[in-house]
Design a protein around this motif. Sequence first.
Motif, PDB file in Angstrom:
ATOM      1  N   VAL A   1      -9.241   5.790  -5.554  1.00 27.76           N
ATOM      2  CA  VAL A   1      -9.027   6.838  -4.555  1.00 27.76           C
ATOM      3  C   VAL A   1      -7.829   7.658  -5.003  1.00 27.76           C
ATOM      4  O   VAL A   1      -6.739   7.118  -5.181  1.00 27.76           O
ATOM      5  N   ARG A   2      -8.075   8.940  -5.148  1.00 25.44           N
ATOM      6  CA  ARG A   2      -6.961   9.793  -5.565  1.00 25.44           C
ATOM      7  C   ARG A   2      -6.073  10.117  -4.366  1.00 25.44           C
ATOM      8  O   ARG A   2      -6.375   9.728  -3.242  1.00 25.44           O
ATOM      9  N   SER A   3      -4.997  10.866  -4.605  1.00 29.61           N
ATOM     10  CA  SER A   3      -4.118  11.232  -3.494  1.00 29.61           C
ATOM     11  C   SER A   3      -4.907  12.101  -2.514  1.00 29.61           C
ATOM     12  O   SER A   3      -5.923  12.712  -2.880  1.00 29.61           O
ATOM     13  N   LEU A   4      -4.422  12.181  -1.273  1.00 32.81           N
ATOM     14  CA  LEU A   4      -5.139  12.957  -0.270  1.00 32.81           C
ATOM     15  C   LEU A   4      -5.308  14.410  -0.722  1.00 32.81           C
ATOM     16  O   LEU A   4      -6.381  15.000  -0.594  1.00 32.81           O
ATOM     17  N   GLY A   5      -4.223  14.967  -1.291  1.00 28.36           N
ATOM     18  CA  GLY A   5      -4.288  16.359  -1.750  1.00 28.36           C
ATOM     19  C   GLY A   5      -5.396  16.549  -2.775  1.00 28.36           C
ATOM     20  O   GLY A   5      -6.212  17.480  -2.671  1.00 28.36           O
TER      21      GLY A   5
ATOM     22  N   LEU B   1     -10.749   8.252   3.744  1.00 27.42           N
ATOM     23  CA  LEU B   1     -10.146   7.023   3.210  1.00 27.42           C
ATOM     24  C   LEU B   1      -8.762   7.334   2.620  1.00 27.42           C
ATOM     25  O   LEU B   1      -7.784   6.628   2.888  1.00 27.42           O
ATOM     26  N   ALA B   2      -8.711   8.414   1.861  1.00 27.67           N
ATOM     27  CA  ALA B   2      -7.424   8.800   1.263  1.00 27.67           C
ATOM     28  C   ALA B   2      -6.399   9.110   2.351  1.00 27.67           C
ATOM     29  O   ALA B   2      -5.224   8.752   2.229  1.00 27.67           O
ATOM     30  N   ALA B   3      -6.845   9.767   3.406  1.00 28.02           N
ATOM     31  CA  ALA B   3      -5.937  10.113   4.504  1.00 28.02           C
ATOM     32  C   ALA B   3      -5.408   8.861   5.189  1.00 28.02           C
ATOM     33  O   ALA B   3      -4.217   8.756   5.493  1.00 28.02           O
ATOM     34  N   LYS B   4      -6.297   7.912   5.409  1.00 28.66           N
ATOM     35  CA  LYS B   4      -5.886   6.662   6.076  1.00 28.66           C
ATOM     36  C   LYS B   4      -4.902   5.897   5.194  1.00 28.66           C
ATOM     37  O   LYS B   4      -3.913   5.338   5.687  1.00 28.66           O
ATOM     38  N   ILE B   5      -5.208   5.874   3.907  1.00 24.57           N
ATOM     39  CA  ILE B   5      -4.320   5.154   2.980  1.00 24.57           C
ATOM     40  C   ILE B   5      -2.962   5.861   2.933  1.00 24.57           C
ATOM     41  O   ILE B   5      -1.908   5.233   2.926  1.00 24.57           O
TER      42      ILE B   5
END
Lengths: 178, 905
Positions: free
Chosen positions: B327-331, B310-314
């Motif tokens: 949702v936190r940052s992808l990292g 989800l984070a990656a898509k966002i």
Amino acid sequence: MATIRRFKAMDLFTVNNINLDKYTETYPLGFYLSYMSQWPDLFSAAESAGGRLMGYMMGKVEGKGELWHGHVTALTVAPECRRLGLARGLMRFLEDASEKTYDCYFVDLFVRPSNKVAVRMYETLGYILYRQVIDYYMGNGVMPTEYAYDMRRALPRDVGGKSVVPLKHPVSIEETFF
Amino acid sequence: MEQRQLRPVYDALNIDNVKQALKECDRLLRKNPNHLSAHALKAYALARLGDTDDALEIGEKILKLSKSAANLHVRQALVLTYKFLRRPAEVIAVYNAAQKHLPDDESIYTSIFLTAASNEMFSEQHQAAVAVNKAFKREKYTWWIVVSLLVQSQFEKGPGNAQLQLTLAQRMAEKALQDHHVTNTEHLRVLLLVLDAQGNHEAMLSALSLNSPMAQQIANDPDLVTQRIDLLVKTRSFKEAIDAAAQTLDTRDNWIDYKLYIEAAVGAIKQFAGDPDAQQQVLSDTCERLTKWSHTRGRARGAQLATVELAAKIDVSGFSVGHESCVRSLGDQIWAYVDSFQNKAICYSDIMQYFVDNVREAAEATDSSPAISTALLDFHSDQLSQRIQQVRQNADNSEDSAQAWVNMEKIRYLLQALRGDDDPEKWIAGVDSFLKFGLDSKNAKAKQAASSDMVLLACQRLIQAMFLAYPRDQQKTHGLLTRAVFTILCVLEEGIRLNGENFLLKLYAIRLYLCLSCYSRARTLYDSLDIKHIQNDTLGYFIVGQGLALGCFIPDLELSYQGVSFYDTAYVTIPHELESAYKNGTYSNVPDFLEFNDNLKNSFQRQVSHRCALRNETIEQGRSKDVVEVLETTDTQSIELTDSVLASLHDNRDFKVMGLLTPLDMAQWNLEILTRPTPVHSAHWIRVFSFLPQVMHYVAVVDVEALEAKKGQLLSTVAEAGDSLSVYDKKIVQGICCIADIYTCSLEKTSSVDEKIDELVKIIDTGIPDEETADPKPTDLCKLPLSTIRDLAVVTEIFTYAVCAKHSASRHNLPFSNAFGFALTQLRKKALRCIPALKSWSNKSARSAISDSWVDTDQPMLLSDISHIMRTKHKQALDTVVKGCADSWLKSAKGVLAHWEQCSL
């Protein structure tokens, strides 16, 4: 966590990370394809999030009358994908189909007694040692000749649990044919 | 009566005594020359005995006779004959002939269909399906028509009418649905395949409707449940997709459902552009559900990876709708996942691609390589350094802790590669601690998987460092390179000794042994992996052809035959199973089986196995003058491969099997590529070694014009091939062209034959080790594995072709044959003097030379510390590698020597 789906012939090109494991036999093509062409819903693959195969299970249904049952022909998981509950997921896939699609009395499987991890796992899934089969596994230079444990789990149709009353004596391979 | 008469024939055939069957047929025919069944069975026996022409002639005569095929014995025998001869059109002709006299025999109709279907005769298959359906009107025959139209539209080569076929298939399948003839999920799957081929997602959804009579069966079929969610996403029915996925995920843990759920949620957020509250609501609901699932026993991994997804898509979508709240940052999300599952072996492969996607800035990517965000790399490196020390200290505590360290080290490896770190010292930093843990700790003694993984990781770092420090194209560091390879092999052998179940250690060892020209030990390890059947196609590339290149011709021939025989078996097996799929009504298998069949029939490795077998056979036969006859009569033209044929080959080779730690597109860090002893066989290689027997054929029949033309093609292919051919392959071409030149010069008298003979002699002579090379000084030891043995094997092959050419010249009384023979005899004398010296050295002195050059030396090198560890603590592994190298070189020398001894002039 994996995607559990039907196994496809094209998957055979990518099973090496699973089949190079010493407990996993690589069969002739016809063996895999015949399972696909007869029982496609009992041959399932587990695929990782990255699209790599993590394991697979081949199964079939056979027997007559109260011996009508689902059989686990092969269940294998790649070494790096163990301890994730994958085997349980694959077993559930077969048990569900045996129960809901084929209306079987029980599910059974053969396992090497020396594969203690597998035996323990089947026990936790509710399988009991039904009988031992003499020299079921032939040595191939890598693995030794060995008896097999024939383990069973009753399905709801076997109300009285008749299929899982253990035999007292080992049987020959011929006696296991349905 | 007829059955009784034919019994002896059948009995003989049943025990595979085909000659006896033929005798019995002749006996019957002597009594009754018009015995059609005996004639038909004789045709079968002749076909089995290789007398194809006579078998076909008899078959043709019988078929011309009225009513012959109506006789069951005749029909069966002719079908068997044509099946054996792989002539499906004739099989169908037999059934067609029978059908004229037995118009009500359903089995004949189905046999025509199944023959056409299993042999990919799509048009005939469709016609047969229509015919059987018209005659017998059964439900299954309707589906035979639908499937026939579907596969015809997808697999028929050449100009077709795919759209019309699909439209017809759709009409028939939908009518079946309306008439309640869709009675099982296989029927439904066929309908879905037809609709999918037309991109008709709405109709697919309708077929999978929860209100359909098939609803219960759909609900019991996990693939169909997932397909319905997928279709809802594709049709942008995001709300329904979210509900369907959520309902499914409430009862099962299936990654694809999570992925579709996230895709649907992100799709819905996009759909609500301009309505931040609605967007926030979707996001909150998604997070809430993921959190709920992550707290369900046994479900945490899937749910948490879905949060990363989800984070990656966002991240990609660039939303700024206050998602930071849930949702936190992808990292951060990546590291949250690592923190939770670092003790699982699968953790790294789950998360690796997210690291890569996160640091690659797609917007700035170039064609050659994607740009990397240094800031994000620094972030991840910082996160790693906060954790790695801790997990390293805890590694001894338990297997889980050890696994956590392995995962962290894999991440360190990836980040280093993504940074493009080309400092070898940095790549070997910490490897000594890996080895201490992997080889000496109590975890290692307990054969824990993590300790074995750590040995592998150590070797992967060492290999990376080695090739950075000592590139193969820099001759001045070859001594250090071979010593480094030797050192890494010691580590691998110790790892294998401690845990022989780790096949990855063996795969790396095979590669490195081949880099040191050690075929025999590499082959032993390969054999220990019990590689067979389909693995000939996917893993054969590891070793097929290497024996040929290292003088171990017979073992290589055996392996090539193993591959060839696998493909021959597949030729029979797959059509048989295609028939089964139709008979059992498991139609959804059909497109999959056809694709699989195509991949094997047109397999890249199949061509490689054939070429290697052919080369090895020539070398084996090169011992006798008979080879010239073989070359004269062999149909070499049929093995020529056109551009279109080469382009249609499928590369089924499994290049991912080596447990790579970086994505495949990072070639500089791809250990499968780095450890190749020679370039893997390419399309150019296949073409070159298809031309080669053709050149030799024209030498044998002395057709100079054709010879020149073929030589031209060979040279232009080599020019196109560039580095995809090894220097050794190019040397073989050079030798072959020189042989061709000898012929053309002699017959066209364009230049001096003697010069050409001298040129060929020089090419071969340079590959025969002189006495000094055959008894290398310790300082020159690196030449032996890097060039001497491979050069020797190459010139041995060229010499074989030269001997064939000489025999051909003698047969045709060409004037240069005596001079040619004399030159080759001199070469053979030299070889028979020098190769025994190499053999003797390998037998008696190689071990001490290895010890002096690669073990007990003070000359510093990158891996000196590792070498010291192995020398002092793991002597057994070191001895194994020394023995493996010496024995392998000895076997190569013996193999080559045996050939020169027997290759008489």
